[in-house]
Design an enzyme around this catalytic site. Structure first.
Site, PDB file in Angstrom:
ATOM      1  N   LYS A 152      28.849  32.971  69.012  1.00 15.38           N
ATOM      2  CA  LYS A 152      30.168  33.248  69.578  1.00 15.38           C
ATOM      3  C   LYS A 152      30.069  33.475  71.079  1.00 15.38           C
ATOM      4  CE  LYS A 152      32.621  33.299  65.712  1.00 15.38           C
ATOM      5  NZ  LYS A 152      33.801  32.445  65.435  1.00 15.38           N
ATOM      6  N   LYS A 178      25.382  28.620  62.163  1.00 16.54           N
ATOM      7  CA  LYS A 178      26.450  27.672  61.841  1.00 16.54           C
ATOM      8  C   LYS A 178      27.217  27.227  63.086  1.00 16.54           C
ATOM      9  CE  LYS A 178      30.906  27.506  59.497  1.00 16.54           C
ATOM     10  NZ  LYS A 178      31.616  27.352  60.794  1.00 16.54           N
ATOM     11  N   ASP A 180      30.731  25.932  64.592  1.00 17.50           N
ATOM     12  CA  ASP A 180      32.095  26.127  64.125  1.00 17.50           C
ATOM     13  C   ASP A 180      32.846  24.801  64.138  1.00 17.50           C
ATOM     14  OD1 ASP A 180      33.828  27.803  62.843  1.00 17.50           O
ATOM     15  OD2 ASP A 180      33.840  29.297  64.424  1.00 17.50           O
ATOM     16  N   GLU A 181      34.108  24.842  63.677  1.00 17.43           N
ATOM     17  CA  GLU A 181      34.807  23.604  63.341  1.00 17.43           C
ATOM     18  C   GLU A 181      35.040  22.670  64.515  1.00 17.43           C
ATOM     19  OE1 GLU A 181      38.018  26.486  64.580  1.00 17.43           O
ATOM     20  OE2 GLU A 181      36.137  26.607  63.466  1.00 17.43           O
ATOM     21  N   HIS A 270      33.557  23.099  55.868  1.00 19.08           N
ATOM     22  CA  HIS A 270      34.483  23.956  56.610  1.00 19.08           C
ATOM     23  C   HIS A 270      35.891  23.476  56.296  1.00 19.08           C
ATOM     24  CE1 HIS A 270      36.543  26.112  59.751  1.00 19.08           C
ATOM     25  NE2 HIS A 270      35.419  26.708  60.127  1.00 19.08           N
ATOM     26  N   LYS A 310      39.931  38.742  59.057  1.00 18.55           N
ATOM     27  CA  LYS A 310      41.074  38.410  59.910  1.00 18.55           C
ATOM     28  C   LYS A 310      41.975  37.314  59.352  1.00 18.55           C
ATOM     29  CE  LYS A 310      38.601  34.914  62.659  1.00 18.55           C
ATOM     30  NZ  LYS A 310      38.127  34.516  63.995  1.00 18.55           N
TER      31      LYS A 310
END
Length: 430
Positions: A152, A178, A180-181, A270, A310
């Protein structure tokens, strides 16, 4: 002279055959349309019907009609003859039971909730290559959840920075790093560079820890390019590929399932864009149907929510999705799920992700148990002492749950967990 023949597709005394597909829909008729007529229109448009009676209609067509056989309030069940469906063709299935019917003016709202697939239909799909036990054997992880994290911010790092964060994640005890998309191959982080640098850091982490390490590296692109990227992953010793399965589509995922299997790669699915059609409780397609479809096609795992993080989704929904992926036989659950016998189709892991940190880990495990992939990303990288300490704190939280003690008790002998609790406590992101 009759104009339409929608009511010919309704028979509340009908009993579906064992070889028929059965769909469960939520529906709301448009103003002026009766409930039975509305359901008849769904059955008609999704099978052999059209808006008007026809001059020539061979008698055998009757055997291909869908039949709406149960209407209770705003829920309806429709049975479809097996002959309507091409063997092993997921896109064609979607074109029928989730196609034109969503655009019909006679319906104010329509939602495909689930479909029960007969044994004869399922046999034409290969399902997951490994199954949960195969993945555990591959990763040498037993008796606890598999763990992973996204670097992140999820996009913006160079390939070198990404790999360095990955190394710290692995060194904290995590199994996976991982993508992310929205990270594929950007000018500042090319796919090939990321694969190579991550492989170098993976080998280093494995040597230093004695543990198997891996990554979900995103290959999402045009189908032929995805195949080439999967081959590149295999060349560098990876055992996984990640695909944004909704945006890629069922045809591409079906192709990559077989290609990845030939290369020894599992598929991490995903679900980016899923909420565009499954968040509305009255219209669209449910997440449980999407999860079922992806298990049928053959992904190793798919995101199913956390209920405590979230993203939208309740504990009941998360557990329902998890069991749909994990169990060999799925029991019916009210107007949320139909009975399903998976036959020879292997299991798949649910993936819990989105707004998690060590303080929430026990709640997630209370819902899922140990058969899941637990992704904690911001909740490790935001740790006061850095990524490695954050991953360690998460592993300590898992240990506390396994030992049957509270996080506060565990924190007394676990510095990293104590520091995590100082920052986040048991906060639930919104």
């Amino acid at each position: 002279m009759a104009i339409d023949w929608y009511m010919d597709f309704v028979d509340t005394g009908y009993t579906p055959g064992k070889d028929e597909l059965v769909c469960l829909y939520y529906f709301e008729p448009a103003e002026g349309i009766g409930r039975e007529e509305a359901v008849g229109r769904i059955a008609s448009e999704s099978s052999t019907g059209t808006w008007t009676t026809l001059f020539t209609l061979p008698p055998r067509m009757k055997d291909l009609q869908a039949t709406a056989f149960q209407i209770e309030g705003n829920f309806a069940k429709i049975a479809y003859p097996l002959a309507l469906w091409e063997e092993g063709n997921a896109p064609q299935l979607m074109s029928g039971i989730a196609g034109n019917i969503f655009g019909m003016k006679a319906l104010a709202n329509l939602r495909l909730i689930d479909v029960s697939l007969p044994a004869e239909y399922i046999t034409h799909f290969r399902g997951p290559h490994f199954g949960m036990e195969g993945i555990r054997k591959m990763m040498k992880v037993h008796g606890r959840p598999l763990t992973g994290a996204v670097p992140k911010p999820k996009i913006g790092f160079s390939a070198q920075e990404h790999a360095e964060v990955g190394y710290e994640t692995w060194m904290g005890g995590f199994d996976f790093v991982k993508d992310d998309e929205n990270l594929t191959s950007t000018p500042f982080n090319r796919f090939e560079d990321r694969v190579k640098l991550m492989a170098k850091m993976r080998d280093r982490a494995e040597k230093e820890t004695g543990e198997t390490k891996s990554a979900f590296i995103n290959i999402t692109a045009e189908t032929e390019l995805m195949k080439k990227r999967a081959e590149f992953l295999a060349d560098y010793g990876w055992n996984y590929a990640m695909i944004d399965v909704v945006v890629a589509g069922t045809a591409a995922v079906s192709t990559l399932r077989d290609h990845c299997s030939d290369l020894g790669l599992a598929i991490h699915a995903h679900r980016a864009m899923h909420a565009a059609f499954d968040r509305d409780q009255k219209h669209g397609i449910t997440m449980q149907f999407l999860a079922k479809l992806m298990r049928l096609i053959g992904v190793a795992q798919i995101h199913t929510g956390t209920a405590v993080g979230k993203l939208a989704g309740t504990k009941k929904e998360s557990l329902l999705l998890a069991n749909l992926l994990r169990e060999q036989k799925t029991e019916a659950s009210g107007n949320m799920l139909l009975e399903q016998d998976w036959g020879g189709i292997k299991s798949a892991f649910p993936v819990s992700s989105g707004g998690l940190h060590p303080g929430l880990v026990p709640e997630v495990l209370d819902i899922y148990g140990i058969d899941l992939v637990l992704l904690v990303s911001g909740g490790i990288h935001g740790h006061p002492d850095g990524t490695r300490a954050g991953a360690t704190a998460t592993m300590q939280a898992i240990e506390a749950w396994s030992e049957g003690i509270t996080l506060d008790e565990k924190a007394g002998t676990s510095h990293e967990l104590a520091r995590a609790l100082e920052k986040w406590g048991y906060y639930r992101p919104k």
